[in-house]
Structure formats: C-alpha cells, structure tokens
Scaffold this active site. Sequence first.
Site, PDB file in Angstrom:
ATOM      1  NE  ARG A  59      -9.494 -45.252   5.843  1.00  0.00           N
ATOM      2  CZ  ARG A  59      -8.257 -45.354   4.996  1.00  0.00           C
ATOM      3  NH1 ARG A  59      -7.280 -44.650   5.466  1.00  0.00           N
ATOM      4  NH2 ARG A  59      -8.427 -45.795   3.872  1.00  0.00           N
TER       5      ARG A  59
ATOM      6  NE  ARG B  25      -4.398 -40.324   1.921  1.00  0.00           N
ATOM      7  CZ  ARG B  25      -4.128 -41.710   1.993  1.00  0.00           C
ATOM      8  NH1 ARG B  25      -4.834 -42.476   1.026  1.00  0.00           N
ATOM      9  NH2 ARG B  25      -3.312 -42.186   2.568  1.00  0.00           N
TER      10      ARG B  25
ATOM     11  CG  HIS C   5      -9.286 -45.738  -2.404  1.00  0.00           C
ATOM     12  ND1 HIS C   5      -8.042 -46.113  -2.141  1.00  0.00           N
ATOM     13  CD2 HIS C   5      -9.192 -44.899  -3.209  1.00  0.00           C
ATOM     14  CE1 HIS C   5      -7.314 -45.384  -3.022  1.00  0.00           C
ATOM     15  NE2 HIS C   5      -7.941 -44.813  -3.889  1.00  0.00           N
TER      16      HIS C   5
ATOM     17  CD  GLU D  39      -6.543 -44.096  -6.789  1.00  0.00           C
ATOM     18  OE1 GLU D  39      -7.137 -43.551  -6.297  1.00  0.00           O
ATOM     19  OE2 GLU D  39      -5.391 -44.655  -6.205  1.00  0.00           O
TER      20      GLU D  39
ATOM     21  CE  LYS E 143     -11.016 -49.185   0.800  1.00  0.00           C
ATOM     22  NZ  LYS E 143      -9.906 -49.479   1.603  1.00  0.00           N
TER      23      LYS E 143
ATOM     24  CE1 TYR F  95      -6.210 -50.349  -2.510  1.00  0.00           C
ATOM     25  CE2 TYR F  95      -7.952 -52.093  -2.717  1.00  0.00           C
ATOM     26  CZ  TYR F  95      -7.434 -50.803  -2.237  1.00  0.00           C
ATOM     27  OH  TYR F  95      -8.335 -50.596  -1.312  1.00  0.00           O
TER      28      TYR F  95
ATOM     29  CG  ASN G 218      -9.499 -49.393   5.152  1.00  0.00           C
ATOM     30  OD1 ASN G 218     -10.287 -49.591   4.236  1.00  0.00           O
ATOM     31  ND2 ASN G 218      -8.004 -49.188   5.003  1.00  0.00           N
TER      32      ASN G 218
ATOM     33  CB  THR H 163      -4.246 -47.216   6.736  1.00  0.00           C
ATOM     34  OG1 THR H 163      -3.586 -46.246   5.815  1.00  0.00           O
ATOM     35  CG2 THR H 163      -4.573 -48.351   6.207  1.00  0.00           C
TER      36      THR H 163
ATOM     37  CG  PHE I 132      -1.555 -55.568   2.226  1.00  0.00           C
ATOM     38  CD1 PHE I 132      -2.113 -54.373   1.458  1.00  0.00           C
ATOM     39  CD2 PHE I 132      -0.119 -55.201   2.768  1.00  0.00           C
ATOM     40  CE1 PHE I 132      -1.673 -53.485   0.998  1.00  0.00           C
ATOM     41  CE2 PHE I 132       0.202 -54.129   2.163  1.00  0.00           C
ATOM     42  CZ  PHE I 132      -0.371 -53.158   1.533  1.00  0.00           C
TER      43      PHE I 132
HETATM   44  P1  IDP Z   1      -4.714 -46.008   2.561  1.00  0.00           P
HETATM   45  O1  IDP Z   1      -5.797 -46.588   2.038  1.00  0.00           O
HETATM   46  O2  IDP Z   1      -5.022 -45.410   3.879  1.00  0.00           O
HETATM   47  O3  IDP Z   1      -4.339 -45.338   1.557  1.00  0.00           O
HETATM   48  P2  IDP Z   1      -2.618 -47.889   1.733  1.00  0.00           P
HETATM   49  O4  IDP Z   1      -1.143 -47.806   2.087  1.00  0.00           O
HETATM   50  O5  IDP Z   1      -2.982 -47.287   0.276  1.00  0.00           O
HETATM   51  O6  IDP Z   1      -3.714 -47.272   2.807  1.00  0.00           O
HETATM   52  O7  IDP Z   1      -3.329 -49.477   1.583  1.00  0.00           O
HETATM   53  C1  IDP Z   1      -4.290 -49.909   0.647  1.00  0.00           C
HETATM   54  C2  IDP Z   1      -5.343 -50.542   1.389  1.00  0.00           C
HETATM   55  O8  IDP Z   1      -4.468 -51.924   1.760  1.00  0.00           O
HETATM   56  C3  IDP Z   1      -5.575 -49.974   2.820  1.00  0.00           C
HETATM   57  O9  IDP Z   1      -6.894 -49.166   2.706  1.00  0.00           O
HETATM   58  C4  IDP Z   1      -5.803 -51.210   3.462  1.00  0.00           C
HETATM   59  O10 IDP Z   1      -7.046 -51.956   3.344  1.00  0.00           O
HETATM   60  C5  IDP Z   1      -4.823 -52.336   3.042  1.00  0.00           C
HETATM   61  N1  IDP Z   1      -3.602 -52.327   3.901  1.00  0.00           N
HETATM   62  C6  IDP Z   1      -2.450 -51.468   3.748  1.00  0.00           C
HETATM   63  N2  IDP Z   1      -1.554 -51.684   4.596  1.00  0.00           N
HETATM   64  C7  IDP Z   1      -1.958 -53.044   5.067  1.00  0.00           C
HETATM   65  C8  IDP Z   1      -1.323 -54.045   5.996  1.00  0.00           C
HETATM   66  O11 IDP Z   1      -0.231 -53.925   6.253  1.00  0.00           O
HETATM   67  N3  IDP Z   1      -2.147 -55.071   6.443  1.00  0.00           N
HETATM   68  C9  IDP Z   1      -3.382 -55.232   5.774  1.00  0.00           C
HETATM   69  N4  IDP Z   1      -3.987 -54.738   5.046  1.00  0.00           N
HETATM   70  C10 IDP Z   1      -3.290 -53.265   4.706  1.00  0.00           C
HETATM   71 MG    MG Z   2      -3.832 -45.661  -0.778  1.00  0.00          MG
END
Ligand code: IDP
Ligand code: MG
Length: 153
Positions: free
Chosen positions: A103, A86, A116, A127, A10, A50, A113, A92, A58
């Site tokens: 991470r 993963r 992805h 994707e 990212k 997304y 973070n 996350t 978010f």
């Molecule tokens: P992941 O990247 O670990 O798969 P996801 O739940 O798919 O996590 O969320 C996508 C992206 O959205 C995350 O990488 C993070 O940058 C952001 N994100 C997810 N949940 C939150 C939240 O509760 N607050 C702020 N950003 C969030």
């Molecule tokens: Mg995700």
Amino acid sequence: MAERTLIIIKPDAVQRHLVGQILSRFETKGLKIVAAKFMQISKELAQKHYAAHEGKPFFKGVVEFLSASPVMVLVLEADGVIAMSRKLMGKTFGNEAEPGTIRGDFGACRGFNLVHGSDSPESAEYEIGLYFKSEEIVDYTFADDHWLYGSNE
Ligand code: IDP
Ligand code: MG
C-alpha cells in the site's frame, strides 16, 4: 497444517495493471499459494466479506469498491502468514502506509487500497469459506522447502 489467509488483489490493482507486481511481493516472500481465482465479486458477496463492518459509515463504499471490477483472490499458507502478509500490505491507507509495503509503494489515497488480507485466524477461516470450497485448496510441498523455512535451532 500451516496457517492460511485470504488475500484479495482489489479492483484498483487490477485496473492499474498491478496484479503481477502485488502477487510477486507475497510470492517472493516465500508464502505458498494454495488457491487462486480471478473473479467478479457480487454486491451480496462483498456485503458478506465486510459483514464485520456493517453499520459503519464506510460500509456502503467498501462494498461498492470491492464489487466494482474483477479481482484476484488467493489463499496463502505459511506459519505466521496472517501477520506476515499484513506487514507486507502496510497500513490501511496508501497515504499513511510505509514505503516498502504494497500500500505504501503503490497507493497515495484513502479510497482505494489495492489489497485485502485477513486479520485473524477466525476471519481467515470465514473469508476463505466465502470464496473457496475445500477441494479447491491444493496441498503440496515446495521443492526448496528446506531452504525457505529452515531453522538453525
Ligand atoms: P484493512 O483492510 O487494513 O484490514 P479494515 O479496518 O478491515 O482495514 O477496513 C476494511 C476496509 O474498509 C479497508 O481496507 C478500507 O478500504 C475501508 N476502510 C476502513 N476504515 C475506513 C475509514 O475510516 N474510512 C473509509 N474507508 C475505510
Ligand atoms: Mg480488515
């Protein structure tokens, strides 16, 4: 065909000069790179990426983040690659991810973070299709395939 996943190194990772170190985590694990490109993601593409999070508080922030600076996009292939990558990525947010994960080792905040990775075969297919044409995904065998993926059973 072995399972595939879409990985994005990212904008924060590119800006923090961490592309090589992050790519190395996947590469040294033995996951096969079958496609890669360095690119700028548009806001429109980030919204598609997304789409499953549309309507969440978010959503706007993650769309802006993903399109804020260039990224490295990869397709990795291996049996079980989605779960393995993963695990390599960790939880996350960097402030919760275990040390030893990407991470957990390189991030300390909740905003950015670093990486992805697709979370299911269905999201991987969706994707990968956003970033690559099928002819851009390369089919080849590692010379050390036997030693990498060998089984004693
Ligand atoms: P992941 O990247 O670990 O798969 P996801 O739940 O798919 O996590 O969320 C996508 C992206 O959205 C995350 O990488 C993070 O940058 C952001 N994100 C997810 N949940 C939150 C939240 O509760 N607050 C702020 N950003 C969030
Ligand atoms: Mg995700």
